[in-house]
Each structure stands twice: as C-alpha cells, then as structure tokens.
Write an enzyme that holds these catalytic residues in place. Sequence first.
Site, PDB file in Angstrom:
ATOM      1  N   ASP A  70       0.858  -1.198   0.069  1.00  0.00           N
ATOM      2  CA  ASP A  70       0.019  -0.026   0.004  1.00  0.00           C
ATOM      3  C   ASP A  70       1.084   1.195   0.023  1.00  0.00           C
ATOM      4  O   ASP A  70       0.350   2.350   0.454  1.00  0.00           O
ATOM      5  CB  ASP A  70      -1.015   0.143   1.226  1.00  0.00           C
ATOM      6  CG  ASP A  70      -1.694  -1.129   1.559  1.00  0.00           C
ATOM      7  OD1 ASP A  70      -2.335  -1.589   0.328  1.00  0.00           O
ATOM      8  OD2 ASP A  70      -1.872  -1.717   2.605  1.00  0.00           O
ATOM      9  N   LYS A  93       2.310   1.925  -5.197  1.00  0.00           N
ATOM     10  CA  LYS A  93       2.850   1.334  -6.290  1.00  0.00           C
ATOM     11  C   LYS A  93       2.063   1.488  -7.374  1.00  0.00           C
ATOM     12  O   LYS A  93       2.590   1.685  -8.645  1.00  0.00           O
ATOM     13  CB  LYS A  93       3.344  -0.018  -6.166  1.00  0.00           C
ATOM     14  CG  LYS A  93       4.241  -0.410  -4.818  1.00  0.00           C
ATOM     15  CD  LYS A  93       4.662  -2.054  -4.718  1.00  0.00           C
ATOM     16  CE  LYS A  93       3.252  -2.439  -4.241  1.00  0.00           C
ATOM     17  NZ  LYS A  93       2.888  -2.279  -2.822  1.00  0.00           N
ATOM     18  N   GLY A 114      -4.414  -4.945  -3.510  1.00  0.00           N
ATOM     19  CA  GLY A 114      -5.044  -4.061  -4.418  1.00  0.00           C
ATOM     20  C   GLY A 114      -4.386  -2.734  -4.740  1.00  0.00           C
ATOM     21  O   GLY A 114      -3.426  -2.450  -3.809  1.00  0.00           O
ATOM     22  N   HIS A 115      -4.336  -2.345  -5.946  1.00  0.00           N
ATOM     23  CA  HIS A 115      -3.509  -1.242  -6.331  1.00  0.00           C
ATOM     24  C   HIS A 115      -4.689  -0.042  -6.575  1.00  0.00           C
ATOM     25  O   HIS A 115      -5.783  -0.575  -7.343  1.00  0.00           O
ATOM     26  CB  HIS A 115      -2.752  -1.219  -7.726  1.00  0.00           C
ATOM     27  CG  HIS A 115      -1.671  -2.024  -7.586  1.00  0.00           C
ATOM     28  ND1 HIS A 115      -0.634  -1.917  -6.520  1.00  0.00           N
ATOM     29  CD2 HIS A 115      -1.286  -3.005  -8.398  1.00  0.00           C
ATOM     30  CE1 HIS A 115       0.215  -2.923  -6.902  1.00  0.00           C
ATOM     31  NE2 HIS A 115      -0.207  -3.529  -7.660  1.00  0.00           N
ATOM     32  N   THR A 121      -6.277 -12.641   3.784  1.00  0.00           N
ATOM     33  CA  THR A 121      -7.495 -12.088   3.054  1.00  0.00           C
ATOM     34  C   THR A 121      -8.466 -13.246   2.538  1.00  0.00           C
ATOM     35  O   THR A 121      -9.252 -12.900   1.936  1.00  0.00           O
ATOM     36  CB  THR A 121      -6.847 -11.391   1.984  1.00  0.00           C
ATOM     37  OG1 THR A 121      -6.084 -12.064   1.131  1.00  0.00           O
ATOM     38  CG2 THR A 121      -6.092  -9.966   2.546  1.00  0.00           C
ATOM     39  N   THR A 178       3.296 -12.599   3.019  1.00  0.00           N
ATOM     40  CA  THR A 178       2.631 -13.153   2.083  1.00  0.00           C
ATOM     41  C   THR A 178       3.567 -14.555   1.668  1.00  0.00           C
ATOM     42  O   THR A 178       4.430 -14.734   1.978  1.00  0.00           O
ATOM     43  CB  THR A 178       2.293 -12.201   0.849  1.00  0.00           C
ATOM     44  OG1 THR A 178       1.294 -12.801  -0.050  1.00  0.00           O
ATOM     45  CG2 THR A 178       3.478 -12.068   0.012  1.00  0.00           C
ATOM     46  N   GLY A 183     -11.176  -3.503   2.457  1.00  0.00           N
ATOM     47  CA  GLY A 183     -11.940  -2.501   3.097  1.00  0.00           C
ATOM     48  C   GLY A 183     -11.284  -2.349   4.801  1.00  0.00           C
ATOM     49  O   GLY A 183     -12.109  -1.748   5.430  1.00  0.00           O
ATOM     50  N   ARG A 223      -6.336   0.046   7.893  1.00  0.00           N
ATOM     51  CA  ARG A 223      -4.916  -0.268   7.908  1.00  0.00           C
ATOM     52  C   ARG A 223      -4.446   0.114   9.211  1.00  0.00           C
ATOM     53  O   ARG A 223      -4.958   1.251   9.820  1.00  0.00           O
ATOM     54  CB  ARG A 223      -4.033   0.403   6.695  1.00  0.00           C
ATOM     55  CG  ARG A 223      -4.652  -0.305   5.448  1.00  0.00           C
ATOM     56  CD  ARG A 223      -4.000   0.554   4.400  1.00  0.00           C
ATOM     57  NE  ARG A 223      -4.556  -0.111   3.045  1.00  0.00           N
ATOM     58  CZ  ARG A 223      -4.452   0.608   1.903  1.00  0.00           C
ATOM     59  NH1 ARG A 223      -4.069   1.879   1.972  1.00  0.00           N
ATOM     60  NH2 ARG A 223      -4.769  -0.025   0.867  1.00  0.00           N
ATOM     61  N   SER A 225       5.984  12.018  -4.676  1.00  0.00           N
ATOM     62  CA  SER A 225       4.625  12.095  -4.867  1.00  0.00           C
ATOM     63  C   SER A 225       3.976  12.820  -3.827  1.00  0.00           C
ATOM     64  O   SER A 225       3.903  12.530  -2.782  1.00  0.00           O
ATOM     65  CB  SER A 225       4.060  10.553  -4.929  1.00  0.00           C
ATOM     66  OG  SER A 225       2.733  10.530  -5.350  1.00  0.00           O
TER      67      SER A 225
HETATM   68  P1  GDP Z   1      -0.097  -0.004  -3.769  1.00  0.00           P
HETATM   69  O1  GDP Z   1      -0.904  -1.183  -3.390  1.00  0.00           O
HETATM   70  O2  GDP Z   1       1.197   0.349  -3.256  1.00  0.00           O
HETATM   71  O3  GDP Z   1      -0.567   0.392  -5.134  1.00  0.00           O
HETATM   72  O4  GDP Z   1      -1.223   1.162  -2.834  1.00  0.00           O
HETATM   73  P2  GDP Z   1      -2.441   1.486  -2.699  1.00  0.00           P
HETATM   74  O5  GDP Z   1      -3.146   1.704  -3.978  1.00  0.00           O
HETATM   75  O6  GDP Z   1      -3.345   0.222  -1.941  1.00  0.00           O
HETATM   76  O7  GDP Z   1      -2.461   2.588  -1.720  1.00  0.00           O
HETATM   77  C1  GDP Z   1      -2.003   3.920  -2.258  1.00  0.00           C
HETATM   78  C2  GDP Z   1      -3.217   4.953  -1.877  1.00  0.00           C
HETATM   79  O8  GDP Z   1      -2.651   6.273  -1.914  1.00  0.00           O
HETATM   80  C3  GDP Z   1      -4.146   5.049  -3.122  1.00  0.00           C
HETATM   81  O9  GDP Z   1      -5.453   5.490  -2.457  1.00  0.00           O
HETATM   82  C4  GDP Z   1      -3.753   5.873  -3.902  1.00  0.00           C
HETATM   83  O10 GDP Z   1      -4.647   6.719  -4.753  1.00  0.00           O
HETATM   84  C5  GDP Z   1      -3.125   6.931  -2.920  1.00  0.00           C
HETATM   85  N1  GDP Z   1      -1.818   7.558  -3.293  1.00  0.00           N
HETATM   86  C6  GDP Z   1      -0.723   7.364  -4.105  1.00  0.00           C
HETATM   87  N2  GDP Z   1       0.066   8.121  -3.969  1.00  0.00           N
HETATM   88  C7  GDP Z   1      -0.265   9.253  -3.278  1.00  0.00           C
HETATM   89  C8  GDP Z   1      -0.016  10.471  -2.988  1.00  0.00           C
HETATM   90  O11 GDP Z   1       1.256  11.045  -3.317  1.00  0.00           O
HETATM   91  N3  GDP Z   1      -0.757  11.163  -2.073  1.00  0.00           N
HETATM   92  C9  GDP Z   1      -1.963  11.017  -1.865  1.00  0.00           C
HETATM   93  N4  GDP Z   1      -2.834  11.614  -1.000  1.00  0.00           N
HETATM   94  N5  GDP Z   1      -2.309   9.522  -2.027  1.00  0.00           N
HETATM   95  C10 GDP Z   1      -1.619   8.773  -2.734  1.00  0.00           C
END
Ligand code: GDP
Length: 429
Positions: free
Chosen positions: A12, A15, A39-40, A127, A237, A303, A306, A413
């Site tokens: 999370d 990525k 998930g991403h 999960t 995992t 859901g 975290r 970011s």
């Molecule tokens: P992943 O599994 O590593 O891809 O991460 P997730 O998608 O679960 O979590 C990242 C969350 O942070 C998502 O809701 C993204 O839209 C959000 N996100 C990613 N980069 C940024 C950022 O720089 N700022 C903010 N506020 N949200 C971000």
Amino acid sequence: MVKAVVGANWGDEGKGKITDMLAQNADIVVRFQGGANAGHTIKNKYGKFALHSLPSGVFYDHTTSVIGNGVALNVPIFFNEIKSITEKGVPMPKIMISERAQIVMPYHILFDQYEEERLGGKAFGSTKSGIAPFYSDKFAKIGFQVNELFDDEGLKDKLKSVVATKNVLLEHLYHKPLLDVDELYATLMEYKEMVKPYVGDVSAFLDKALKEGKTVLLEGQLGTLKDTDHGIYPMVTSSNTIAAYGAVGAGVPPYEIKEIITVCKAYSSAVGGGAFVSEIFDAEAEELRNRGGDGGEYGATTGRPRRVGWFDCVASKYGCRLQGTTDVAFTVLDVLGYLDEIPVCVAYDIDGEQTTDFPVTYKLEKAKPVLKTLPGWKCDITGIREYDQLPENCRKYIEFVEQQIGYPITMVSNGPSREDIIYRKSALK
Ligand code: GDP
C-alpha cells in the site's frame, strides 16, 4: 530494458500510482508474483479503480499487460476486472497470460478460510483469497498451470488424484463438504474459455521485446516486509515481493533489470497482524488513517482499516536494500501537512540496545521505536511540481529520510494522480 516498481514496506505504498505513471513510457507491464489478495488504487481520467489482478498498465492503449508465471491467477476475478474497467469506458487492454502461470483453484479459497477458522485466535489474518494454499500446492507440485487446461486427458486424471488428497483433509481435519471431480472439471472448462484468447509464451514474448529495445515494467505487489523469505515471517505473504523475483516470475534474465524503483510511503501503514514497531494508536492513529492515502487508509481489496504509524527508517532502509533500489519514490507526503511536528522512527531499542538494522521476527517483536521529531510544514503541498517550491521543512523531512535510509529519493509524490509528482536530483545518485 526492464524496470521494476516494488514496495519497501508492508504494501500500500502507492505502487499502483507510480506504475501507472511510469507506464506512460513503457511498452509492457508485467505482474510477476502474488494474486488478487491485495489491490492497487489508481486514479485517472476514466475514474478511480481498485485493481487486484490486472497490471496497472491496462489504462493505456500503447501497453501490453502481462500476467507472468509467478502470479496466482484467479481467473474469474481477472475477467470480472477486465469487464469492470471496459464498462467504465477504458478501451479493451492488450493482455497476455503466461501459459505457465498457475490457477487459483476454488478449493484454495475454501482451504484458506477453513484453515483460518481452525487456527482461531492464532490465525494469520489472511485475506482468504487462497494465496497460501495456492503457493503450497505449487511447490508441492500439485498445482495447475494454465496450459494444463488444454490437456483434456491429463487434466482429468490429475484432478482425480489431487481431489483424493484434498478430500482426506476436508473430511478428517476440517469436517467440511467434499470436492467433486466433475464439478471442478466443469469449472476449469469455464476458466479455459475465459483465458483462451490471451494465453501465450510470456518469456519468449519478453525476450523478443527486449531484443527490440522495448521497455518492460515489472509491477510488484505488497512490499519487502511481506516477502516470504526476507519479511516478517510468518506474518508474510506466500510469494517473494522483491524485485529479484521479477526475473523468475516474469521469465527475464536478472541482469536485464536495470532500474529498481522502490516505493516508500512518507508514513507507515500495514494490514494484517505482525510486529509494527512505529505503530500509533487511538485518536492520533485515527486522524492519520482518515487523512491517509486518497480517502483514508482502508484496504483496497478488503476494506479493512489499515494499521498506521510514523515513518520507519529502520524498516525502510532494510526494505530498500533487499529490493536493490536504484531510485526511491517517496509517496503520500501531502498527507502529513496537518502535523505540527512529525515523529520519525530512527532506530529500534531491543533489550536496551539500539540498532538501525532490521532484525529477525522474534527480536522485532521486542523492538521499541526510537523516535526523532521533525518540524512539520503545516500547509497543503499538492499541486507543487518543483522540488524548490516545497516548504523548507518538507524538504528537510525528505532529506532527513534519505540520509537515514541511504537510497536516493528521486521522485516525490504529492497526490494520487499521475501528474502529482516532483522529480528531484539526489546527492546519493
Ligand atoms: P499500492 O498497493 O502500493 O499500489 O498502494 P494502494 O493503492 O493500496 O495505496 C495507495 C493509496 O494512496 C491509493 O489510494 C492511492 O490513490 C493513494 N496515493 C498514491 N500516491 C499518493 C500521494 O502521493 N498522495 C496521496 N494523497 N495519495 C496517494
């Protein structure tokens, strides 16, 4: 050339966003490990998407999205995801599934649930996506590769033999309904129709692409601390989350991986159990959780809320080292703009001794965070595109973290969208 986008922490880290951004200049995006158990989240012109199975390149028509052999392929989830994105107006992506990828069987999901039930209070917090039973079977050599769906004779014989062993456990250990070979065979025939248009020889495809000078992005799931070997075993995992495994799980030579972009979040978050040294609780945690990510720190797949904590330099230094980091993408920094002061975990205290080396699990359980507090910047940094334009305390936070982890932060970011990125020259590179 091959680039990998991987996580330094517990997953999370953002990525999905970084992969989506880098995919603008990539030809192929490959998932190389894991399954639909994490998930991403990606935000772009088509909307907001939580992808569990599809690579983050699916939103571009110039990229091919590949499921490598290392992935745990849940066929119905995969196809529902394709349906759900195309229904929202995303053009049908170009997709290839490795003929050597293995299939998450319906009974893997059942066994995952039954085992967690059996363990009761000692459960892993799985999960329940079937990932641990899937990888156990893969290495016990009773898994099913995608190509086996096309070998009618062999498939039925193997199913009979595997089902016989599974039924012993179902009857005597779990006391649950038994599996039926014909029913499973019929399900696999449905899977076969779903995967048919996409199945191919991924390693040969990637070999050719690399010879033609194409750019391949390997997209990791979760992060170093969830790696089966190098993570917080056994709260990990069941696959390797480090970039090195990209060579195995995609079928490319290890020396082709030239850039390893390790995504590191500006604070910590984790799902599931296990030691989490810099964790915070109560109102302090609630505030960070609700402000975190994009719409709060809640699992994209489950859901689940975290667990959150301050940035952990010890875990992140280790996380970056095991990945073989060439660049750090430091994410979700904008979220910290509300804090007057920002604590950072700079060392662990284990039985009265301080260390900055990430320890094995039984020692980690005893670790207490050594915190250093940095001044906050107290403003919203979203929209800033130049490093110099960031408030001084914000730059100091970034530079402090960089010194502590010892890897160059070349991307910062500051928002969930592709455009929310600041490139930076690092003295470490
Ligand atoms: P992943 O599994 O590593 O891809 O991460 P997730 O998608 O679960 O979590 C990242 C969350 O942070 C998502 O809701 C993204 O839209 C959000 N996100 C990613 N980069 C940024 C950022 O720089 N700022 C903010 N506020 N949200 C971000």
